[in-house]
Design an enzyme around this catalytic site. Sequence first.
Site, PDB file in Angstrom:
ATOM      1  N   GLY A 166      -1.145  -3.918   3.534  1.00 33.32           N
ATOM      2  CA  GLY A 166      -1.816  -3.214   4.634  1.00 33.32           C
ATOM      3  C   GLY A 166      -3.200  -2.763   4.204  1.00 33.32           C
ATOM      4  O   GLY A 166      -3.395  -2.365   3.065  1.00 33.32           O
TER       5      GLY A 166
ATOM      6  N   VAL B 294     -15.897  -2.715  -8.041  1.00 31.06           N
ATOM      7  CA  VAL B 294     -15.486  -3.786  -8.967  1.00 31.06           C
ATOM      8  C   VAL B 294     -16.639  -4.788  -9.148  1.00 31.06           C
ATOM      9  O   VAL B 294     -17.006  -5.159 -10.263  1.00 31.06           O
ATOM     10  CB  VAL B 294     -14.201  -4.500  -8.453  1.00 31.06           C
ATOM     11  CG1 VAL B 294     -13.930  -5.783  -9.231  1.00 31.06           C
ATOM     12  CG2 VAL B 294     -13.006  -3.558  -8.528  1.00 31.06           C
TER      13      VAL B 294
ATOM     14  N   ARG C 175      -0.313 -10.843   4.187  1.00 32.70           N
ATOM     15  CA  ARG C 175       0.991 -10.813   3.516  1.00 32.70           C
ATOM     16  C   ARG C 175       1.378 -12.278   3.329  1.00 32.70           C
ATOM     17  O   ARG C 175       1.426 -13.022   4.305  1.00 32.70           O
ATOM     18  CB  ARG C 175       2.011 -10.056   4.352  1.00 32.70           C
ATOM     19  CG  ARG C 175       1.582  -8.599   4.566  1.00 32.70           C
ATOM     20  CD  ARG C 175       2.671  -7.758   5.149  1.00 32.70           C
ATOM     21  NE  ARG C 175       2.134  -6.552   5.769  1.00 32.70           N
ATOM     22  CZ  ARG C 175       2.002  -5.368   5.139  1.00 32.70           C
ATOM     23  NH1 ARG C 175       2.367  -5.225   3.900  1.00 32.70           N
ATOM     24  NH2 ARG C 175       1.513  -4.325   5.785  1.00 32.70           N
ATOM     25  N   SER C 176       1.618 -12.687   2.099  1.00 27.30           N
ATOM     26  CA  SER C 176       1.865 -14.101   1.820  1.00 27.30           C
ATOM     27  C   SER C 176       3.317 -14.349   1.429  1.00 27.30           C
ATOM     28  O   SER C 176       3.764 -13.901   0.366  1.00 27.30           O
ATOM     29  CB  SER C 176       0.930 -14.566   0.689  1.00 27.30           C
ATOM     30  OG  SER C 176       1.333 -15.819   0.213  1.00 27.30           O
TER      31      SER C 176
ATOM     32  N   ASP D 138       2.651  -1.232  -3.432  1.00 24.78           N
ATOM     33  CA  ASP D 138       3.627  -1.600  -4.469  1.00 24.78           C
ATOM     34  C   ASP D 138       4.076  -3.059  -4.372  1.00 24.78           C
ATOM     35  O   ASP D 138       4.350  -3.697  -5.398  1.00 24.78           O
ATOM     36  CB  ASP D 138       4.815  -0.631  -4.490  1.00 24.78           C
ATOM     37  CG  ASP D 138       5.466  -0.475  -3.143  1.00 24.78           C
ATOM     38  OD1 ASP D 138       4.966  -1.078  -2.157  1.00 24.78           O
ATOM     39  OD2 ASP D 138       6.478   0.233  -3.049  1.00 24.78           O
TER      40      ASP D 138
ATOM     41  N   SER E 153       2.174  -5.592  -3.493  1.00 21.90           N
ATOM     42  CA  SER E 153       1.090  -6.360  -4.122  1.00 21.90           C
ATOM     43  C   SER E 153       1.169  -6.245  -5.639  1.00 21.90           C
ATOM     44  O   SER E 153       0.911  -7.214  -6.357  1.00 21.90           O
ATOM     45  CB  SER E 153      -0.265  -5.832  -3.645  1.00 21.90           C
ATOM     46  OG  SER E 153      -0.327  -5.881  -2.245  1.00 21.90           O
TER      47      SER E 153
ATOM     48  N   THR F 110      -3.449   2.343  -0.110  1.00 22.68           N
ATOM     49  CA  THR F 110      -2.532   2.509   1.020  1.00 22.68           C
ATOM     50  C   THR F 110      -2.674   3.925   1.554  1.00 22.68           C
ATOM     51  O   THR F 110      -2.852   4.856   0.765  1.00 22.68           O
ATOM     52  CB  THR F 110      -1.056   2.242   0.630  1.00 22.68           C
ATOM     53  OG1 THR F 110      -0.196   2.797   1.634  1.00 22.68           O
ATOM     54  CG2 THR F 110      -0.670   2.875  -0.693  1.00 22.68           C
TER      55      THR F 110
ATOM     56  N   ASP G  86      -0.406   5.665   2.742  1.00 25.35           N
ATOM     57  CA  ASP G  86       0.860   6.411   2.693  1.00 25.35           C
ATOM     58  C   ASP G  86       0.993   7.360   1.500  1.00 25.35           C
ATOM     59  O   ASP G  86       1.867   8.225   1.492  1.00 25.35           O
ATOM     60  CB  ASP G  86       2.048   5.433   2.670  1.00 25.35           C
ATOM     61  CG  ASP G  86       2.040   4.513   3.879  1.00 25.35           C
ATOM     62  OD1 ASP G  86       1.532   4.953   4.925  1.00 25.35           O
ATOM     63  OD2 ASP G  86       2.522   3.374   3.784  1.00 25.35           O
TER      64      ASP G  86
ATOM     65  N   ASP H 204       2.260   6.819  -1.322  1.00 23.93           N
ATOM     66  CA  ASP H 204       3.634   6.749  -1.836  1.00 23.93           C
ATOM     67  C   ASP H 204       3.730   5.967  -3.139  1.00 23.93           C
ATOM     68  O   ASP H 204       4.743   5.349  -3.427  1.00 23.93           O
ATOM     69  CB  ASP H 204       4.551   6.111  -0.766  1.00 23.93           C
ATOM     70  CG  ASP H 204       4.064   4.736  -0.345  1.00 23.93           C
ATOM     71  OD1 ASP H 204       2.957   4.332  -0.751  1.00 23.93           O
ATOM     72  OD2 ASP H 204       4.793   4.053   0.398  1.00 23.93           O
TER      73      ASP H 204
ATOM     74  N   ARG I 203       5.424   5.497   6.331  1.00 23.45           N
ATOM     75  CA  ARG I 203       6.647   4.748   5.964  1.00 23.45           C
ATOM     76  C   ARG I 203       7.764   5.708   5.581  1.00 23.45           C
ATOM     77  O   ARG I 203       8.085   6.593   6.336  1.00 23.45           O
ATOM     78  CB  ARG I 203       6.339   3.732   4.879  1.00 23.45           C
ATOM     79  CG  ARG I 203       5.626   2.539   5.436  1.00 23.45           C
ATOM     80  CD  ARG I 203       5.782   1.362   4.555  1.00 23.45           C
ATOM     81  NE  ARG I 203       5.260   1.647   3.232  1.00 23.45           N
ATOM     82  CZ  ARG I 203       4.928   0.719   2.367  1.00 23.45           C
ATOM     83  NH1 ARG I 203       5.076  -0.536   2.694  1.00 23.45           N
ATOM     84  NH2 ARG I 203       4.465   1.028   1.196  1.00 23.45           N
TER      85      ARG I 203
ATOM     86  N   GLU J 226       3.492  23.508  14.540  1.00 21.07           N
ATOM     87  CA  GLU J 226       4.553  24.516  14.531  1.00 21.07           C
ATOM     88  C   GLU J 226       5.747  24.037  13.715  1.00 21.07           C
ATOM     89  O   GLU J 226       6.426  24.814  13.066  1.00 21.07           O
ATOM     90  CB  GLU J 226       4.999  24.831  15.962  1.00 21.07           C
ATOM     91  CG  GLU J 226       4.120  25.841  16.683  1.00 21.07           C
ATOM     92  CD  GLU J 226       2.718  25.328  16.964  1.00 21.07           C
ATOM     93  OE1 GLU J 226       2.534  24.102  17.103  1.00 21.07           O
ATOM     94  OE2 GLU J 226       1.800  26.165  17.036  1.00 21.07           O
TER      95      GLU J 226
ATOM     96  N   GLN K 278      -4.657   5.336  12.569  1.00 17.62           N
ATOM     97  CA  GLN K 278      -4.632   6.089  11.307  1.00 17.62           C
ATOM     98  C   GLN K 278      -5.110   5.266  10.119  1.00 17.62           C
ATOM     99  O   GLN K 278      -5.429   5.800   9.074  1.00 17.62           O
ATOM    100  CB  GLN K 278      -3.200   6.569  11.010  1.00 17.62           C
ATOM    101  CG  GLN K 278      -2.694   7.554  12.027  1.00 17.62           C
ATOM    102  CD  GLN K 278      -1.182   7.692  11.957  1.00 17.62           C
ATOM    103  OE1 GLN K 278      -0.659   8.521  11.234  1.00 17.62           O
ATOM    104  NE2 GLN K 278      -0.475   6.880  12.723  1.00 17.62           N
TER     105      GLN K 278
END
Length: 328
Positions: A15, A27, A76-77, A107, A109, A130, A132, A134, A176, A192, A260
Amino acid sequence: MPKKIFKLGVLTSGGDAPGMNAAIRSVVRTCSHYNIECYGIYRGYEGMIEGDFKLMEARSVSNIINRGGTILKSARSQEFRTPVGRKKAFDKLQEAEIDALVVIGGDGSFTGAKIFNEEFGIPVIGIPGTIDNDIYGTDYTLGYDTALNTVVEVIDKIRDTASSHNRLFFVEVMGRDAGFIALNAGVGAGAEEILIPEEDLGLDRLLESLQRSKRSGKASSIVVVAEGDKNGKNVFELAKYVEQNMPEYEARVSVLGHMQRGGSPSCFDRVLASRMGVRAVELLLDGHSNLMVGMKNNKIETVSLEKAIKGSNHIDKELIRVSGIMGV
Ligand code: ATP
């Protein structure tokens, strides 16, 4: 003695996330600084299999630090998951004489990169990209800070309409299986209630809390729901359930979705990407491989790809406590 590196390849995979372009730029420019050639590999591992490479120089990455998404495109391969696909990718790298890789992704990748390294010995370094947050081994992944800011901005807007109509809004956010975006953006936007997968409070507790808010004089409320929350109901069912049990409330649902992931990266993500990109190239030049670059306590650190893939980040319990106090 590690093999000297002459040509490096950089790719973005999985993603997309804001800050990936800033990492590519870093890089490429670090390669330029050390006088090594840098090839952009288009469409992640898919492009690697097809030999879709382009030589990049310092000027090839002008004016991208501020852009969301990834100029190298991502994919995505399925084919890269097979030994045959990976062999094709290796052959293409050999043809182009690319002898090291920087992989910017999540993760999945990194799993692909690690397997590829084990099979063909090409040195690889990962940069976590990412929204996320995570991934183990870093306090922040690229794109997470930008996503938080986007979510807070949108919830602020939703609150305007919630308070004008005395409504209860359920806002579903990405992440996720992790609740980092929900918890942090929820606290930042003054939600709230915040429902995250790491803590199952149960539906009764949610009703109790909303009833308490109502009694204390609140006319509208925002409940932030992480997409991976484990309460057993999706966000629409949840809204219906609360409406059935609290008919005085008119409930609305807003699923924030892909917005997002987009947008110009925050200053934090741009700086983080710049720091990570420099370290990734320097690690390869120093003969390292199979590492992910991360940031811990504001210092750029490394962790093995294996740990980055297998480990998990823990949610900040103290922030859960803070959110409970704020939601009264
Ligand atoms: P995100 O966190 O955004 O989902 P990700 O990097 O985890 O990013 P994935 O789709 O899981 O995204 O992985 C990206 C690509 O990595 C896959 O499309 C595939 O090509 C490769 N990959 C993932 N797992 C493996 C694996 N076990 N073996 C070989 N390649 C893999």
